[in-house]
Design a protein around this motif. Structure first.
Motif, short mmCIF file in Angstrom:
data_model
loop_
_atom_site.label_atom_id
_atom_site.label_comp_id
_atom_site.label_asym_id
_atom_site.label_seq_id
_atom_site.Cartn_x
_atom_site.Cartn_y
_atom_site.Cartn_z
N THR A 15 34.28 -31.02 -16.49
CA THR A 15 33.14 -30.17 -16.12
C THR A 15 32.38 -30.84 -14.98
OG1 THR A 15 32.95 -29.36 -18.39
CG2 THR A 15 31.06 -29.04 -16.95
N ASN A 16 32.23 -30.14 -13.86
CA ASN A 16 31.54 -30.73 -12.71
C ASN A 16 30.03 -30.60 -12.87
OD1 ASN A 16 30.90 -28.08 -12.05
ND2 ASN A 16 32.43 -27.94 -10.41
N ARG A 17 29.30 -31.05 -11.85
CA ARG A 17 27.84 -31.06 -11.93
C ARG A 17 27.24 -29.66 -12.01
NH1 ARG A 17 26.12 -35.80 -7.55
NH2 ARG A 17 27.14 -37.55 -8.66
N ALA A 18 28.00 -28.67 -11.51
CA ALA A 18 27.50 -27.29 -11.55
C ALA A 18 27.80 -26.63 -12.90
CB ALA A 18 28.13 -26.48 -10.42
N GLY A 19 28.38 -27.39 -13.83
CA GLY A 19 28.70 -26.84 -15.12
C GLY A 19 30.00 -26.05 -15.16
N GLU A 20 30.78 -26.13 -14.09
CA GLU A 20 32.04 -25.40 -14.00
C GLU A 20 33.18 -26.25 -14.56
OE1 GLU A 20 31.17 -23.01 -9.84
OE2 GLU A 20 31.97 -25.05 -9.79
N THR A 21 34.10 -25.58 -15.24
CA THR A 21 35.28 -26.27 -15.74
C THR A 21 36.33 -26.30 -14.65
OG1 THR A 21 34.84 -25.56 -18.01
CG2 THR A 21 37.09 -26.29 -17.50
N VAL A 22 36.77 -27.48 -14.28
CA VAL A 22 37.69 -27.65 -13.16
C VAL A 22 38.93 -28.40 -13.64
CG1 VAL A 22 38.00 -28.67 -10.86
CG2 VAL A 22 35.77 -27.74 -11.53
N THR A 23 40.08 -27.93 -13.21
CA THR A 23 41.34 -28.61 -13.51
C THR A 23 41.97 -29.08 -12.21
OG1 THR A 23 41.74 -27.27 -15.48
CG2 THR A 23 43.63 -28.42 -14.53
N ARG A 24 42.28 -30.33 -12.14
CA ARG A 24 42.88 -30.91 -10.93
C ARG A 24 44.17 -31.64 -11.28
NH1 ARG A 24 37.61 -33.51 -7.79
NH2 ARG A 24 36.63 -31.51 -7.23
N ASN A 25 45.12 -31.54 -10.37
CA ASN A 25 46.39 -32.25 -10.53
C ASN A 25 46.34 -33.58 -9.80
OD1 ASN A 25 47.45 -30.11 -11.96
ND2 ASN A 25 48.48 -29.21 -10.20
N ARG A 26 47.07 -34.53 -10.32
CA ARG A 26 47.25 -35.78 -9.60
C ARG A 26 48.71 -36.20 -9.70
NH1 ARG A 26 46.71 -41.07 -12.11
NH2 ARG A 26 46.88 -40.92 -14.39
N ALA A 27 49.17 -36.89 -8.66
CA ALA A 27 50.55 -37.35 -8.62
C ALA A 27 50.65 -38.70 -9.31
CB ALA A 27 51.01 -37.46 -7.18
N VAL A 28 51.67 -38.86 -10.14
CA VAL A 28 51.90 -40.12 -10.86
C VAL A 28 53.32 -40.57 -10.55
CG1 VAL A 28 51.98 -41.25 -13.10
CG2 VAL A 28 50.31 -39.42 -12.69
#
Length: 395
Positions: free
Chosen positions: A280-293
């Motif tokens: 959850t970001n500062r604006a209260g929004e639920t965010v999904t992010r990908n990262r490379a492993v």
């Protein structure tokens, strides 16, 4: 004045990474930085988030080779979906309704016409003749507005996402081969860019589709293989082929299998996967992010890397020089070699059990040695240093 030698405080080399779908090329660079604990990392040629395949990543002094690798020819395998268009010319964009561009030409060069139902009458023979006549050899190509090309210092895709008009000029590229590997006709749901191809108009049993799709639309999926010059956009090839056939087209799959001499099938290729993180970001929004492993880190990752000598041998022309030549280059002096293009100069290493005076070339280790500089022609019989590397203390 010759460039100053760079300090050899960190290992240097090239990695070929099989990029997974759903992350950016920059994400892979960040993963290598973390895996090798070094800041000096870059890549040779961006792959879109949707694309997979060979991404050449350099670290340490090998980052100076990346500009030369970017210019290498490349090979791709892709799936082009004919019958629809998207804003980005791939499945990551939004569907565009309506006719194709006004200047689109229906049919192939010998007069075949596309039927009013758009896809009716399009045959594999028509597609192959259109490709041979208009999309093979030297062509002029307009990149998609959602591309990494810079306009007055800003990326085209950033301007396009901000709603600004983006006008890119046609660029000359060369398509060496453009082969159709398979052609499949069928239907897909009307609301998804990456919906599955089915053989009936009945809505798909896929729950993601069943919840939203109200109709099925006809499409043609083409599996293709393209070998091309640097700077070619495969998305634009799919778009232009669809426009020439009068039906529209975009990519649903893209995989880069080769960059010059670097192939995704090489034994030292590093694999990677994607991990998602939801917060959850500062604006209260639920965010999904990908990262490379990366599937290898630290010493294991270094074991997959090409040495500097192996890297330059794969990246550009090379010339073997003497230790005295290497000293001269590092002081900015010219050396007596007749070359005609940028060339990597290195002192080869010999196997330990061979006397130093033995001239047997079989005793030279092709992957070891001291890369002194990248040199270019100064005049006939003389070469000058363009980029100078510090001596490798391991040699």
């Amino acid at each position: 004045m010759a460039a100053q030698p760079q300090r050899q405080s960190q290992p240097s080399g090239l990695l070929v990474i099989d990029k997974p779908q759903g992350v950016t090329s920059h994400d892979l660079v960040a993963a290598v930085r973390a895996g090798l604990h070094t800041k000096k990392v870059g890549h040779a040629g961006t792959l879109d988030p949707m694309a997979t395949g060979a991404l050449v990543v350099g670290f340490g002094n090998a980052t100076r080779l990346l500009n030369y690798i970017v210019d290498h020819d490349k090979t791709y395998e892709a799936t082009i979906r004919l019958g629809r268009r998207t804003t980005t010319d791939d499945a990551d964009g939004e569907l565009i309704d309506g006719p194709v561009a006004d200047d689109a030409i229906s049919g192939s060069a010998d007069g075949d016409k596309v039927a009013p139902s758009i896809l009716d009458g399009i045959t594999c023979d028509m597609i192959e003749r259109t490709i041979a006549d208009r999309l093979t050899g030297p062509i002029e190509q307009v990149p998609n507005t959602f591309s990494a090309i810079k306009i007055n210092g800003q990326r085209a895709y950033d301007l396009a996402r901000d709603g600004k008009d983006v006008e890119l000029k046609a660029r000359p590229v060369t398509i060496h081969t453009f082969d159709v590997l398979d052609m499949r006709t069928g239907f897909t749901d009307a609301v998804r860019t990456n919906g599955p191809l089915v053989t009936t108009r009945e809505p798909s049993s896929d729950p993601l589709t069943a919840a939203t799709a109200t109709d099925m639309v006809p499409v043609i999926d083409l599996d293709v293989r393209v070998s091309c010059s640097a700077g070619t956009y495969i998305r634009a090839l799919g778009r232009d082929l669809g426009a020439m056939l009068g039906c529209g087209g975009y990519l649903t799959r893209l995989r880069r299998t080769r960059v010059g001499r670097f192939a995704v099938t090489d034994t030292n290729v590093v694999t990677a996967h994607v991990e998602s993180r939801t917060f959850t970001n500062r604006a209260g929004e639920t965010v999904t992010r990908n990262r490379a492993v990366l599937d290898a880190t630290g010493d294991e990752l270094l074991a997959h890397a090409m040495t500097m000598v192996a890297s330059v041998r794969a990246a550009m022309p090379t010339v073997e020089i003497t230790a005295e030549d290497a000293v001269n280059l590092r002081f900015g002096r010219r050396i007596p070699y007749d070359i005609h293009e940028p060339t990597a100069a290195y002192v080869p290493a010999r196997t330990a059990d061979v006397d130093s005076g033995d001239a047997d070339r079989d005793a030279i280790d092709p992957n070891a040695g001291d890369v002194a500089a990248i040199i270019d022609r100064a005049k006939r019989g003389e070469a000058k240093p363009l980029v100078v590397f510090a001596a490798d203390p391991a040699q």
